[in-house]
Design a protein around this motif. Structure first.
Motif, PDB file in Angstrom:
ATOM      1  N   SER A 149     122.037 -68.424  46.052  1.00 49.07           N
ATOM      2  CA  SER A 149     122.932 -69.574  46.194  1.00 49.07           C
ATOM      3  C   SER A 149     123.931 -69.274  47.303  1.00 49.07           C
ATOM      4  O   SER A 149     124.655 -68.283  47.252  1.00 49.07           O
ATOM      5  CB  SER A 149     123.662 -69.858  44.882  1.00 49.07           C
ATOM      6  N   SER A 150     123.955 -70.136  48.310  1.00 42.85           N
ATOM      7  CA  SER A 150     124.882 -70.006  49.430  1.00 42.85           C
ATOM      8  C   SER A 150     124.826 -71.291  50.225  1.00 42.85           C
ATOM      9  O   SER A 150     123.892 -72.094  50.088  1.00 42.85           O
ATOM     10  CB  SER A 150     124.507 -68.824  50.329  1.00 42.85           C
ATOM     11  N   VAL A 151     125.815 -71.490  51.089  1.00 39.38           N
ATOM     12  CA  VAL A 151     125.796 -72.652  51.953  1.00 39.38           C
ATOM     13  C   VAL A 151     124.553 -72.636  52.837  1.00 39.38           C
ATOM     14  O   VAL A 151     123.907 -73.667  53.057  1.00 39.38           O
ATOM     15  CB  VAL A 151     127.082 -72.723  52.795  1.00 39.38           C
ATOM     16  N   ALA A 152     124.189 -71.445  53.328  1.00 43.79           N
ATOM     17  CA  ALA A 152     123.000 -71.342  54.184  1.00 43.79           C
ATOM     18  C   ALA A 152     121.742 -71.752  53.438  1.00 43.79           C
ATOM     19  O   ALA A 152     120.843 -72.387  54.016  1.00 43.79           O
ATOM     20  CB  ALA A 152     122.857 -69.924  54.721  1.00 43.79           C
ATOM     21  N   ASN A 153     121.660 -71.423  52.148  1.00 43.97           N
ATOM     22  CA  ASN A 153     120.480 -71.803  51.375  1.00 43.97           C
ATOM     23  C   ASN A 153     120.486 -73.283  51.020  1.00 43.97           C
ATOM     24  O   ASN A 153     119.421 -73.911  50.974  1.00 43.97           O
ATOM     25  CB  ASN A 153     120.383 -70.939  50.116  1.00 43.97           C
ATOM     26  N   GLU A 154     121.658 -73.843  50.777  1.00 43.78           N
ATOM     27  CA  GLU A 154     121.729 -75.293  50.565  1.00 43.78           C
ATOM     28  C   GLU A 154     121.276 -76.031  51.825  1.00 43.78           C
ATOM     29  O   GLU A 154     120.458 -76.956  51.764  1.00 43.78           O
ATOM     30  CB  GLU A 154     123.155 -75.707  50.196  1.00 43.78           C
ATOM     31  N   GLU A 155     121.808 -75.608  52.963  1.00 42.90           N
ATOM     32  CA  GLU A 155     121.395 -76.207  54.231  1.00 42.90           C
ATOM     33  C   GLU A 155     119.906 -76.013  54.470  1.00 42.90           C
ATOM     34  O   GLU A 155     119.196 -76.935  54.896  1.00 42.90           O
ATOM     35  CB  GLU A 155     122.187 -75.609  55.383  1.00 42.90           C
ATOM     36  N   GLY A 156     119.419 -74.805  54.157  1.00 44.51           N
ATOM     37  CA  GLY A 156     118.005 -74.521  54.363  1.00 44.51           C
ATOM     38  C   GLY A 156     117.105 -75.391  53.523  1.00 44.51           C
ATOM     39  O   GLY A 156     116.019 -75.807  53.973  1.00 44.51           O
ATOM     40  N   TYR A 157     117.539 -75.694  52.305  1.00 43.22           N
ATOM     41  CA  TYR A 157     116.730 -76.548  51.428  1.00 43.22           C
ATOM     42  C   TYR A 157     116.590 -77.948  52.015  1.00 43.22           C
ATOM     43  O   TYR A 157     115.476 -78.493  52.112  1.00 43.22           O
ATOM     44  CB  TYR A 157     117.353 -76.620  50.033  1.00 43.22           C
ATOM     45  N   PHE A 158     117.709 -78.545  52.422  1.00 39.58           N
ATOM     46  CA  PHE A 158     117.630 -79.899  52.948  1.00 39.58           C
ATOM     47  C   PHE A 158     116.935 -79.947  54.300  1.00 39.58           C
ATOM     48  O   PHE A 158     116.219 -80.916  54.595  1.00 39.58           O
ATOM     49  CB  PHE A 158     119.027 -80.515  53.017  1.00 39.58           C
ATOM     50  N   SER A 159     117.102 -78.917  55.100  1.00 42.39           N
ATOM     51  CA  SER A 159     116.368 -78.861  56.377  1.00 42.39           C
ATOM     52  C   SER A 159     114.871 -78.766  56.124  1.00 42.39           C
ATOM     53  O   SER A 159     114.060 -79.373  56.846  1.00 42.39           O
ATOM     54  CB  SER A 159     116.844 -77.673  57.208  1.00 42.39           C
ATOM     55  N   MET A 160     114.505 -77.998  55.099  1.00 39.62           N
ATOM     56  CA  MET A 160     113.097 -77.889  54.733  1.00 39.62           C
ATOM     57  C   MET A 160     112.535 -79.237  54.312  1.00 39.62           C
ATOM     58  O   MET A 160     111.453 -79.653  54.763  1.00 39.62           O
ATOM     59  CB  MET A 160     112.940 -76.860  53.597  1.00 39.62           C
ATOM     60  N   LEU A 161     113.264 -79.976  53.451  1.00 40.56           N
ATOM     61  CA  LEU A 161     112.796 -81.301  53.041  1.00 40.56           C
ATOM     62  C   LEU A 161     112.646 -82.218  54.247  1.00 40.56           C
ATOM     63  O   LEU A 161     111.650 -82.940  54.373  1.00 40.56           O
ATOM     64  CB  LEU A 161     113.777 -81.933  52.057  1.00 40.56           C
ATOM     65  N   ASP A 162     113.620 -82.182  55.127  1.00 41.52           N
ATOM     66  CA  ASP A 162     113.568 -83.025  56.316  1.00 41.52           C
ATOM     67  C   ASP A 162     112.356 -82.685  57.175  1.00 41.52           C
ATOM     68  O   ASP A 162     111.716 -83.582  57.745  1.00 41.52           O
ATOM     69  CB  ASP A 162     114.863 -82.860  57.111  1.00 41.52           C
ATOM     70  N   SER A 163     112.027 -81.408  57.242  1.00 41.83           N
ATOM     71  CA  SER A 163     110.880 -80.992  58.057  1.00 41.83           C
ATOM     72  C   SER A 163     109.556 -81.447  57.464  1.00 41.83           C
ATOM     73  O   SER A 163     108.544 -81.495  58.168  1.00 41.83           O
ATOM     74  CB  SER A 163     110.872 -79.463  58.219  1.00 41.83           C
ATOM     75  N   HIS A 164     109.563 -81.780  56.168  1.00 41.80           N
ATOM     76  CA  HIS A 164     108.341 -82.244  55.495  1.00 41.80           C
ATOM     77  C   HIS A 164     108.319 -83.761  55.351  1.00 41.80           C
ATOM     78  O   HIS A 164     107.589 -84.296  54.493  1.00 41.80           O
ATOM     79  CB  HIS A 164     108.198 -81.568  54.131  1.00 41.80           C
ATOM     80  N   CYS A 165     109.056 -84.446  56.192  1.00 36.74           N
ATOM     81  CA  CYS A 165     109.085 -85.914  56.131  1.00 36.74           C
ATOM     82  C   CYS A 165     107.680 -86.497  56.186  1.00 36.74           C
ATOM     83  O   CYS A 165     107.328 -87.397  55.407  1.00 36.74           O
ATOM     84  CB  CYS A 165     109.931 -86.458  57.281  1.00 36.74           C
ATOM     85  N   GLU A 166     106.871 -85.982  57.097  1.00 32.55           N
ATOM     86  CA  GLU A 166     105.512 -86.525  57.249  1.00 32.55           C
ATOM     87  C   GLU A 166     104.663 -86.277  56.009  1.00 32.55           C
ATOM     88  O   GLU A 166     103.804 -87.102  55.666  1.00 32.55           O
ATOM     89  CB  GLU A 166     104.844 -85.932  58.484  1.00 32.55           C
ATOM     90  N   ASP A 167     104.889 -85.158  55.322  1.00 31.75           N
ATOM     91  CA  ASP A 167     104.159 -84.888  54.078  1.00 31.75           C
ATOM     92  C   ASP A 167     104.621 -85.824  52.963  1.00 31.75           C
ATOM     93  O   ASP A 167     103.801 -86.358  52.203  1.00 31.75           O
ATOM     94  CB  ASP A 167     104.362 -83.436  53.654  1.00 31.75           C
ATOM     95  N   LEU A 168     105.939 -86.023  52.852  1.00 29.63           N
ATOM     96  CA  LEU A 168     106.465 -86.915  51.824  1.00 29.63           C
ATOM     97  C   LEU A 168     106.009 -88.355  52.054  1.00 29.63           C
ATOM     98  O   LEU A 168     105.802 -89.114  51.107  1.00 29.63           O
ATOM     99  CB  LEU A 168     107.985 -86.839  51.791  1.00 29.63           C
TER     100      LEU A 168
END
Length: 301
Positions: free
Chosen positions: A240-259
């Protein structure tokens, strides 16, 4: 929004096929925000982030509060995923909340033009609030009560909440669309937010397999930047960290085409939650009102 209330919702809402990628925020209302606070927050949610919706979380039992939500949403052009909140303490207060919300939805002329759906939540199956057969019956009853205003009904729930009750297929069959809690930090396999796609995909695919092609949203969806008494990992590897929170949402954004390949035009997602002063660690904003990290996910791809 138009200067006067339309006569009908026919053709009012965009097709669900256009609702994928980032849609908006969970927004906690236990503080019973004033109408001015709702107006300013909703304007920020709409204008800063390009949001379509807010998904309500928690409960404010002040008379007329949902009418204030409707007014703020109408003024800012946001849709609302409303919520019938069970809470964590048992009891039957949710019934009063249900009846109050139904009254607002059926009597406030603007309500059906901003309320995209109503959720039973949060996690009533996982929290063992009602037997799944009774929850399914509540969904069916509420759908009937709201049929005249055309507002659909769902349950806001974890995959595990269904799975530990044999799938609770009666609930999945009763709801109009599927609001999914996506909180992979709590998985026994969790590590880093940026690495959570396999965990997201597992739960997503379970709902695709059992959801009969219904529209899906990740509504309570995030990764905490800090832990708290009610937010503890189930493995020492989960960070748990700000970097991991940011990383999670960046990951979701990167999978836009999959979603976007999900049922009915793709899976939309909310960020849980708007601010740390609503739920510690999960906010996009910190307690002081500053963004914890750059956040501008795609709303289409």
């Amino acid at each position: 929004m138009p200067s006067s209330v339309p006569s009908s919702t026919d053709g009012w809402w965009c097709s669900p096929n256009t609702e994928y990628a980032f849609l908006g925020f969970s927004y906690e209302v236990t503080a019973c925000q004033s109408i001015s606070k709702l107006n300013s927050d909703f304007a920020d949610i709409k204008n800063t982030f390009g949001s379509r919706y807010v998904r309500l979380y928690g409960a404010c039992d002040r008379d007329g509060f949902y009418d204030d939500i409707v007014s703020a949403a109408w003024a800012t052009g946001l849709g609302v995923h409303a919520l019938i909140w069970f809470g964590f303490d048992g009891g039957e207060q949710w019934m009063t909340r249900r009846d109050s919300l139904v009254s607002s939805l059926t009597n406030n002329p603007k309500a059906k033009f901003v309320t995209r759906g109503v959720q039973f939540g949060s996690e009533p199956l996982f929290d063992d609030v009602l037997p799944h057969s009774q929850l399914a019956a509540e969904v069916t009853s509420l759908k009937s009560k709201l049929s005249g205003v055309g507002i659909p009904v769902t349950v806001s729930e974890l995959a595990y909440g269904y799975q530990e009750r044999g799938g609770a297929q009666d609930v999945l069959d009763a709801i109009d669309f599927i609001n999914i809690h996506m909180l992979p930090f709590f998985s026994a396999l969790a590590t880093f937010g940026a690495a959570a796609w396999p965990l997201v995909k597992t739960d997503m695919n379970w709902f695709i397999e059992h959801g009969n092609g219904k529209k899906m949203y990740f509504d309570e969806n995030g990764w905490p930047s800090v832990t708290s008494p009610g937010v503890q990992a189930n493995t020492i590897l989960a960070q748990s960290s700000v970097a991991n929170e940011e990383g999670y949402f960046s990951m979701l954004d990167s999978h836009c085409e999959d979603l976007k390949l999900g049922p009915q035009g793709g899976i939309g997602w909310f960020a849980h939650i708007y601010s740390d002063d609503q739920e510690p660690g999960y906010g996009i904003y910190d307690d002081a009102g500053n963004k914890k990290f750059p956040f501008k996910p795609r709303t289409s791809c």
